[in-house]
Design an enzyme around this catalytic site. Structure first.
Site, short mmCIF file in Angstrom:
data_model
loop_
_atom_site.label_atom_id
_atom_site.label_comp_id
_atom_site.label_asym_id
_atom_site.label_seq_id
_atom_site.Cartn_x
_atom_site.Cartn_y
_atom_site.Cartn_z
CD GLU A 96 7.80 -7.94 -5.53
OE1 GLU A 96 8.45 -7.35 -4.64
OE2 GLU A 96 6.77 -7.47 -6.04
NE ARG A 103 3.12 -4.77 -0.90
CZ ARG A 103 3.65 -3.55 -0.93
NH1 ARG A 103 3.85 -2.94 -2.08
NH2 ARG A 103 4.01 -2.94 0.19
CG HIS A 122 8.62 -3.76 -5.02
ND1 HIS A 122 7.91 -4.71 -4.32
CD2 HIS A 122 8.14 -2.55 -4.60
CE1 HIS A 122 7.06 -4.12 -3.51
NE2 HIS A 122 7.18 -2.79 -3.67
P1 NAP Z 1 -4.41 4.35 0.52
O1 NAP Z 1 -4.28 5.82 0.56
O2 NAP Z 1 -4.87 3.64 1.75
O3 NAP Z 1 -5.36 3.99 -0.71
C1 NAP Z 1 -5.87 2.72 -0.91
C2 NAP Z 1 -7.00 2.78 -1.91
O4 NAP Z 1 -7.48 1.45 -2.12
C3 NAP Z 1 -8.21 3.60 -1.40
O5 NAP Z 1 -8.81 4.26 -2.48
C4 NAP Z 1 -9.13 2.52 -0.86
O6 NAP Z 1 -10.50 2.87 -0.88
C5 NAP Z 1 -8.89 1.43 -1.86
N1 NAP Z 1 -9.30 0.08 -1.45
C6 NAP Z 1 -10.05 -0.75 -2.24
N2 NAP Z 1 -10.28 -1.89 -1.63
C7 NAP Z 1 -9.70 -1.83 -0.43
C8 NAP Z 1 -9.63 -2.73 0.67
N3 NAP Z 1 -10.17 -3.94 0.64
N4 NAP Z 1 -8.96 -2.33 1.76
C9 NAP Z 1 -8.38 -1.09 1.81
N5 NAP Z 1 -8.43 -0.19 0.79
C10 NAP Z 1 -9.08 -0.57 -0.31
O7 NAP Z 1 -3.01 3.66 0.15
P2 NAP Z 1 -1.83 4.24 -0.76
O8 NAP Z 1 -0.89 5.04 0.07
O9 NAP Z 1 -2.41 4.84 -1.99
O10 NAP Z 1 -1.07 2.86 -1.10
C11 NAP Z 1 -1.78 1.80 -1.71
C12 NAP Z 1 -0.93 0.55 -1.80
O11 NAP Z 1 0.08 0.74 -2.78
C13 NAP Z 1 -0.13 0.19 -0.55
O12 NAP Z 1 -0.91 -0.51 0.39
C14 NAP Z 1 1.01 -0.66 -1.10
O13 NAP Z 1 0.66 -2.03 -1.09
C15 NAP Z 1 1.13 -0.18 -2.55
N6 NAP Z 1 2.41 0.52 -2.75
C16 NAP Z 1 3.30 -0.01 -3.64
C17 NAP Z 1 4.51 0.63 -3.82
C18 NAP Z 1 5.54 0.07 -4.78
O14 NAP Z 1 6.72 0.18 -4.50
N7 NAP Z 1 5.13 -0.47 -5.91
C19 NAP Z 1 4.83 1.79 -3.11
C20 NAP Z 1 3.88 2.30 -2.24
C21 NAP Z 1 2.68 1.65 -2.06
P3 NAP Z 1 -11.05 4.18 -0.09
O15 NAP Z 1 -10.64 5.34 -0.96
O16 NAP Z 1 -12.51 3.97 -0.05
O17 NAP Z 1 -10.37 4.18 1.25
#
Ligand code: NAP
Length: 328
Positions: free
Chosen positions: A266, A237, A285
């Site tokens: 955005e 983000r 995005h």
């Molecule tokens: P996820 O599986 O929950 O992974 C999040 C990662 O961030 C985990 O490794 C987590 O640690 C880590 N992390 C570090 N600090 C954190 C905190 N304060 N709170 C929570 N987690 C923290 O999520 P994901 O599915 O990979 O997605 C991640 C993010 O990508 C989404 O939340 C979204 O904002 C973004 N996203 C963007 C797009 C786009 O269109 N550009 C598309 C999809 C998602 P742990 O491993 O220890 O849990």
């Protein structure tokens, strides 16, 4: 009285029909603002809300006294006041997993495009400026064999790392995530402190959720620690990064370039320098934006909503604590 659903954006007719089979549905396909009077009126009667890209505020929730559940067509939930939803007993669900591989593809597209200057050089060809063989001033930098630093190593971060390690022979470092020994084994990834990752990585990729702990996680001190040859990728983000500090780092050559899918504001404001910078690849995005994946996300959200309105556990609840008796 039958329950009502308020839906906005990103649902196709088949998905809307699936909802209409059981509930009365108000659909705002092109909702431009939550201030739309008709939307406000429908909100007052809604038991379920489904959509994407709308900031849900406590003030909006005040206008939705019947609301039981919200189904977000996204994995990120930074548009929702999660603690407030839980306090009010409103269950939030989201769409993890179904977008992981597509978003990781976008991440790798940004890595490749930034390193090999794909957008900049394609524009050069389009302008008709390719008159002789290109020289070293237009060379890019290799991706294969380099060090990929993942800030966040969850579903999407791991999928990007898998592409890097297994497809491009990259060394993977990860920080800001709990250690994942099984992936260290499978990908040769190494858990380290953020400081070490910033100093050693050729590509630094942010893919953490946006929340109070990650807002401006990457700012001037972090850019100063990166290699001057580093390329920064933000797929998370916009607000995970201090954008002003990032622009400074790009302008003064503190880092080589950036591949960005997300921004503090955005769509990008007209006065943002980012789209005009030759060392920046800026996308609107598009992380999950393929026909297949957007359809799968909307379908997951529909399924989540129908289960929740039945009082059952959705496939992917985000705050199950909102319904402690039913889901706790
Ligand atoms: P996820 O599986 O929950 O992974 C999040 C990662 O961030 C985990 O490794 C987590 O640690 C880590 N992390 C570090 N600090 C954190 C905190 N304060 N709170 C929570 N987690 C923290 O999520 P994901 O599915 O990979 O997605 C991640 C993010 O990508 C989404 O939340 C979204 O904002 C973004 N996203 C963007 C797009 C786009 O269109 N550009 C598309 C999809 C998602 P742990 O491993 O220890 O849990």
């Amino acid at each position: 009285m039958p329950k009502r659903i308020l839906a906005y954006r990103r649902l196709d007719e088949q998905q809307l029909d699936q909802l209409r089979e059981r509930y009365q549905v108000d659909y705002f396909g092109k909702l431009s603002s939550a201030d739309d009077p008709a939307f406000r009126e429908a909100l007052g009667e809604a038991h379920g809300l489904i959509g994407a890209g709308l900031k849900i505020t406590p003030e909006l929730l005040d206008a939705a006294p019947q609301l039981e559940t919200i189904s977000s067509i996204s994995v990120g939930v930074d548009s929702y006041p999660v603690a407030e939803l839980s306090r009010r007993g409103i269950l939030l669900s989201h769409t993890p997993d179904v977008l992981t591989e597509t978003t990781a593809d976008t991440g790798f597209a940004l890595i490749m495009a930034s390193a090999r200057r794909v957008v900049e050089l394609a524009e050069y060809v389009k302008r008709g400026e390719w008159q002789e063989s290109i020289g070293a001033e237009q060379f890019g930098t290799d991706v294969h064999g380099k060090t990929l630093g993942m800030i966040g190593f969850g579903r999407i971060g791991q999928a990007i790392a898998r592409r890097g390690a297994l497809g491009f022979g990259m060394r993977v470092l990860y920080a800001k995530a709990s250690p994942k020994p099984e992936l260290e084994q499978a990908l040769g990834a190494r858990h380290c402190e953020l400081d070490e990752l910033l100093r050693e990585s050729d590509f630094v990729c942010a893919i953490v959720p946006l929340n109070a702990e990650t807002r401006h996680l990457i700012g001037a001190p972090e850019f100063a620690r990166m290699k001057s040859s580093a390329i920064f990728i933000n797929l998370a983000r916009g607000e995970v990064v201090d954008e002003t500090a990032m622009i400074d780092a790009l302008e003064c050559g503190e880092i080589r370039g950036a591949g960005l899918d997300v921004f503090a504001q955005e769509p990008l404001p007209a006065d943002s320098p980012l789209p005009r910078m030759a060392n920046v690849v800026a996308l609107p995005h598009i992380g999950s934006a393929t026909h297949e994946t957007r359809t799968a996300m909307a379908q997951r959200a529909v399924d989540n909503l129908l289960l929740a309105l039945d009082g059952e556990r959705p496939l992917s609840p985000f705050n199950p604590e909102a319904w402690p008796e039913r889901l706790g």
